[in-house]
Structure formats: C-alpha cells, structure tokens
Enzyme design. Structure first.
Site, PDB file in Angstrom:
ATOM      1  N   LYS A   1      -1.838  -2.545  -2.253  1.00 25.89           N
ATOM      2  CA  LYS A   1      -0.989  -1.399  -1.927  1.00 25.89           C
ATOM      3  C   LYS A   1      -1.782  -0.126  -2.195  1.00 25.89           C
ATOM      4  O   LYS A   1      -2.174   0.156  -3.319  1.00 25.89           O
ATOM      5  CB  LYS A   1       0.297  -1.405  -2.752  1.00 25.89           C
ATOM      6  CG  LYS A   1       1.246  -0.311  -2.316  1.00 25.89           C
ATOM      7  CD  LYS A   1       2.516  -0.299  -3.133  1.00 25.89           C
ATOM      8  CE  LYS A   1       3.493   0.721  -2.554  1.00 25.89           C
ATOM      9  NZ  LYS A   1       2.890   2.088  -2.448  1.00 25.89           N
TER      10      LYS A   1
ATOM     11  N   ASP B   1      -2.433   3.851  -2.612  1.00 20.60           N
ATOM     12  CA  ASP B   1      -1.672   4.941  -3.215  1.00 20.60           C
ATOM     13  C   ASP B   1      -1.964   6.225  -2.456  1.00 20.60           C
ATOM     14  O   ASP B   1      -2.802   7.037  -2.856  1.00 20.60           O
ATOM     15  CB  ASP B   1      -2.060   5.080  -4.692  1.00 20.60           C
ATOM     16  CG  ASP B   1      -1.066   5.925  -5.475  1.00 20.60           C
ATOM     17  OD1 ASP B   1      -0.030   6.298  -4.899  1.00 20.60           O
ATOM     18  OD2 ASP B   1      -1.334   6.204  -6.663  1.00 20.60           O
TER      19      ASP B   1
ATOM     20  N   GLU C   1      -2.415  -0.081  -7.398  1.00 20.12           N
ATOM     21  CA  GLU C   1      -0.998   0.273  -7.566  1.00 20.12           C
ATOM     22  C   GLU C   1      -0.088  -0.939  -7.458  1.00 20.12           C
ATOM     23  O   GLU C   1       0.963  -0.992  -8.078  1.00 20.12           O
ATOM     24  CB  GLU C   1      -0.585   1.314  -6.523  1.00 20.12           C
ATOM     25  CG  GLU C   1       0.808   1.870  -6.771  1.00 20.12           C
ATOM     26  CD  GLU C   1       1.316   2.733  -5.632  1.00 20.12           C
ATOM     27  OE1 GLU C   1       2.383   3.352  -5.795  1.00 20.12           O
ATOM     28  OE2 GLU C   1       0.666   2.789  -4.587  1.00 20.12           O
TER      29      GLU C   1
END
Length: 318
Positions: free
Chosen positions: A43, A45, A181
């Site tokens: 993921k 950021d 993240e």
C-alpha cells in the site's frame, strides 16, 4: 472502526465527464485475506490518481476527479513516453525516501510552495484502457499482464510497477517491519468496478483514515493551534471523533489554523456538542489522521495528524 460512508444517491455523486472512470476504492479490513484467489501489493502512502494518455497528451485526475496534471511534471513526461495511442492507468503518486519507502508528508512537501514536484513518481497497478480497448471487464491478472507489456523491461523514469508480494500468514507483519504503510489485496479474477468494493481490500500497519475538521482548541504552539477537532460521517450525519494535537509542524500547524479561522462559525456543526474553549468551523477541510484504535466512547486512540487531504471534498460525504 473506520469512517462510515453512507450509501450515495445521484445527488451525492460528482458529475463524471464523458470518458472519465472513477476509481475502484478498497475496503479497509482488519486481516489480510489468504488463499490463491488473492493478489497482494504494497500500500503506497500517497495520492491515488488516474492518468489519461491520448495521442501524446496526458491528463491526471485525483480520485475526487480534480485535474492535477500540472502538479506532476515527472509523471506527465513518463506517461507521454509510453508506446501507446491512448491509455488509462490507475496508480498512486508518491515520493520515495532513500530506502524506497513512501511517506504522505514527503508528498505534501513536494506539492507545497517551493517543493520539488519533480521528485513525485507514479506507482502503477492497473490498466483500464489501452489503444482503444476497454479492459475493465477482463480479470485483474489479465489487466496487469497488459500493464507489464505496456511498461516494457525498462519503464520510463518516474514510473514503477506495484509488484505482487508473497508471504504466509505473517505477510502483514513482514510488510510493517520494513516500514511500509500496509497491504492492498485484490481478487485475481475481479473486473474493474468504480466505487468502494469488496474485491479490493486494504490492511494497514497503523490505522489511518480521512476525517472532517469541525474546529480547534487554541494552544500555545503553531500560531495558537492546540488541537484539531474531528468528525466522521455515519448515516449521513457528523459524529464527533475526538481531537488530534500531535503531528503538526511549523508549516502545517499555522496553515490548518488559518484555514479554520477563515470558516469560523458560532455554533458547533454537531448540535449539542460541547468542548470547552473550542473555536468552531464550518466543515470544509478533510485531513488524514493516523491512530491506534477507538475508545469505548467513540474517540480516536493516540491520533497523529498526517496532512490535509486536498484530493478529498467534504461535499462528497454531506
């Protein structure tokens, strides 16, 4: 618990220009799904964006359909160099540190006054259209294969492929240990459907979400900002979520206070809410806040301000 979003009506949805595809948004979950039907990615950021290529011309839209083409010069140049007549690419704008990690605060600095916008890169993870063909009905794995072919062995400077990652039941722990993240998990067979879906889910190392600012408590730091008062949306109504007083700096603190002072109101946006000494503001600003969970009385635990979400509009939720 996350920001509860009510079901949208036609009135709620922004007008979508012809040819524009709103993004598929992952649902926040507590655990990473496992099994061969799922594909996992890091993921990033940053800011979710869609990049439109049409005969050498590039347009970049945020997930709220704002045109931010001029803010991403490196991405524009990189996408324009791709060997395609036209394409629609789904990805995340980010700034990497010397370890290759993305940080939302670094992206905000790059986008700010005097920031190094040329440092902003694009992590690509989906391809919705290519050379006149709509790919959205094809399975995710097919779209990713087409994306890899489009990028070639050496993608243009400024573009990176969001690779599939593998791991066992502790995959999230591994990702968190490296400082990322979280994880986005996607069903390999899924077509591309705009809106928040269950076919894509996200799991975070530290919880973070968007909240609406409804005021602040004065303090001695950052030009008089003590803490920012937050709300989320449940069943179409604002619900108080507590306050956040950490994570600000000499630039972001005064900027938040300036914006809130510009939209002050005499009464709290949430009827009956009482916070001693609070300065109330019209709900107009969305911020990203990291937190560790929720208290029994629906207050954020150990919140920390991450930044203003310029790509989100309060009008989308109220």
């Amino acid at each position: 618990m996350k920001w509860a979003r009510r079901a949208t009506s036609a009135r709620d949805r922004p007008s979508v220009p012809a040819g524009v595809i709103p993004p598929l948004l992952p649902t926040l979950v507590d655990r990473v799904p496992h099994g061969p039907t799922w594909l996992h990615e890091i993921k990033w950021d940053g800011y979710r964006i869609a990049v439109y290529l049409d005969r050498g011309k590039v347009k970049i839209l945020t997930r709220n359909l704002h045109d931010w083409t001029d803010r991403f010069p490196t991405i524009v140049k990189a996408v324009a160099a791709l060997e395609a007549t036209d394409a629609i690419i789904d990805g995340e704008a980010f700034v990497a540190d010397d370890k290759g990690l993305s940080h939302f605060s670094s992206l905000q600095r790059a986008l700010g006054r005097g920031g190094r916008r040329q440092d902003i890169m694009l992590a690509v993870f989906d391809l919705l259209k290519l050379n006149g063909k709509d790919l959205r009905e094809r399975p995710l794995v097919d779209r990713r294969e087409a994306l890899v072919d489009l990028l070639g062995e050496a993608p243009p400077n400024g573009i990176v492929l969001s690779d599939e990652i593998s791991g066992g039941s502790d995959i999230l722990a591994q990702v968190c240990q490296f400082g990322f993240e979280g994880i986005v998990s996607k069903l390999r067979s899924s077509p591309y459907r705009s809106g928040r879906r269950q076919e894509w889910v996200k799991t975070k190392c530290v919880l973070s979400d968007e909240f609406i600012v409804i005021g602040y408590e004065p303090g001695n730091s950052y030009g008089g900002l003590g803490s920012v008062l937050l709300a989320n949306v449940e069943d179409g109504n604002l619900v108080f979520a507590g306050g956040v007083g950490t994570g600000f700096n000499a630039r972001t603190g005064p900027e938040v206070k300036r914006r809130l002072d510009a939209c002050q109101m005499d009464k709290p946006p949430i009827p009956g809410l009482r916070v001693k000494g609070a300065v109330w503001a019209r709900p107009a600003i969305v911020v990203e806040v990291a937190y560790r969970g929720w208290t029994e009385d629906h207050q954020l635990r150990h919140p920390s301000f991450k930044g203003i979400r310029e790509d989100w509009s309060v009008d989308k939720f109220l």
